[in-house]
Design a protein around this motif. Sequence first.
Motif, short mmCIF file in Angstrom:
data_model
loop_
_atom_site.label_atom_id
_atom_site.label_comp_id
_atom_site.label_asym_id
_atom_site.label_seq_id
_atom_site.Cartn_x
_atom_site.Cartn_y
_atom_site.Cartn_z
N VAL A 10 -3.57 12.56 -7.81
CA VAL A 10 -2.21 12.38 -8.30
C VAL A 10 -1.24 13.24 -7.49
O VAL A 10 -0.17 12.78 -7.07
N VAL A 11 -1.61 14.49 -7.23
CA VAL A 11 -0.75 15.39 -6.47
C VAL A 11 -0.54 14.87 -5.05
O VAL A 11 0.59 14.81 -4.55
N PHE A 12 -1.63 14.47 -4.40
CA PHE A 12 -1.51 13.96 -3.03
C PHE A 12 -0.78 12.62 -2.99
O PHE A 12 -0.04 12.34 -2.04
N ALA A 13 -0.99 11.79 -4.01
CA ALA A 13 -0.30 10.50 -4.06
C ALA A 13 1.21 10.71 -4.19
O ALA A 13 2.01 10.03 -3.53
N LEU A 14 1.61 11.65 -5.05
CA LEU A 14 3.03 11.95 -5.18
C LEU A 14 3.56 12.62 -3.91
O LEU A 14 4.73 12.42 -3.54
N GLY A 15 2.69 13.39 -3.23
CA GLY A 15 3.08 13.94 -1.93
C GLY A 15 3.31 12.84 -0.92
O GLY A 15 4.27 12.88 -0.13
N ALA A 87 -8.03 8.21 1.36
CA ALA A 87 -7.10 7.16 1.77
C ALA A 87 -5.66 7.68 1.77
O ALA A 87 -4.89 7.42 2.71
N VAL A 88 -5.31 8.43 0.74
CA VAL A 88 -3.95 8.97 0.64
C VAL A 88 -3.69 9.99 1.74
O VAL A 88 -2.63 9.99 2.37
N VAL A 89 -4.68 10.85 2.00
CA VAL A 89 -4.54 11.85 3.07
C VAL A 89 -4.35 11.15 4.42
O VAL A 89 -3.51 11.54 5.24
N VAL A 201 -3.12 4.69 -10.34
CA VAL A 201 -3.89 3.89 -11.29
C VAL A 201 -5.31 3.66 -10.77
O VAL A 201 -6.28 3.68 -11.53
N LEU A 202 -5.43 3.45 -9.45
CA LEU A 202 -6.75 3.29 -8.84
C LEU A 202 -7.61 4.52 -9.12
O LEU A 202 -8.80 4.41 -9.44
N ALA A 203 -7.01 5.71 -9.03
CA ALA A 203 -7.74 6.96 -9.31
C ALA A 203 -8.09 7.06 -10.79
O ALA A 203 -9.20 7.50 -11.14
#
Length: 333
Positions: A10-15, A87-89, A201-203
């Motif tokens: 969640v933190v990285f996704a919002l990043g 994936a987000v990174v 949501v995937l997470a």
Amino acid sequence: MEIVLVVLVVVFALGFDYTNGFHDAANAIATSVSTRALTPRAALIMAAVFNMVGALLGTGVAQTIGSGIIDVGERPAHTGLIMVLAAVVGAIVWNLITWWFGMPSSSSHALIGGLTGVGIAGGITVHWDVILDKVVIPMVFSPLVGFGLAFALMIALLWVFRNANPHKVTRRFRHAQTVSAAAMALGHGLQDAQKTMGVIVLALVAGGFQATSEIPLWVKISAALAISAGTYAGGWRIMRTLGRRVIELDPARGFVAETVAASVLYTTAFAFQAPISTTQTITSAIMGVGSTKRLSAVRWGVAGNIAIAWVLTIPAAAGVGALVFVVLDALIG
């Protein structure tokens, strides 16, 4: 351990959402700032507000990202969460690279590339049919449509106002650009903030905290705030590329480019739930209006470099995402 990984995702996704905001802020405001229709600060505030509003208007694109690209449920919750994080990174890294060089690449395709890369590396199902129908085909056609519509509409406006006073026309279109820039910012929020919602949501699904791809209200609000904050932080490097280096814009051409790009964004989000690139759409529209001056008015060398960044985005982000997954899986898997 799963709860810790969910929080990290969640933190990285919002990043990522934040980097999307400052990376793509130029999409909404470059033309308005370059034509002096809006001051940079006024444009940023306006874009931040309308990005937030747009983020709350729909969920179709979010559901495509959240359930249509890969099936993380095929792996244990722990591994699935590592895959989403990787994936987000991968997407963030590519966003930062292209931002540093001032290249308006697609944050959307960076995220999709990251998801695809971890899917391949993790040996799970990658929905290539969805990627073809909702990513690759729109990736090819949305710039063509943006270019063609912008060119045609600009030709029509030139004919309609052919006998009008140039100074009055310029002043009117400078005012009109306030509306078209707001529409573009709204479309950017509608498209790009939803992609972060889909990842969160995937997470949640991968970690067993949610059974469906429905988007909770707190996810919508968090994504809207993150992209809005990132937009306000600005994207001056990319703004210079779109606003000056591709073509010197006047208010009429800026208005047409923004109006056409916003229309394409709305259509694809509501009618097809397709996560298209706001960057590709506005850039192609800028080239379309620029070509009505003369073909040589467009700096095709710069346009070519942008096209290369477009082509490289999905495979590059996929490679980074896959590499990050391998490393994280070895360390904490």
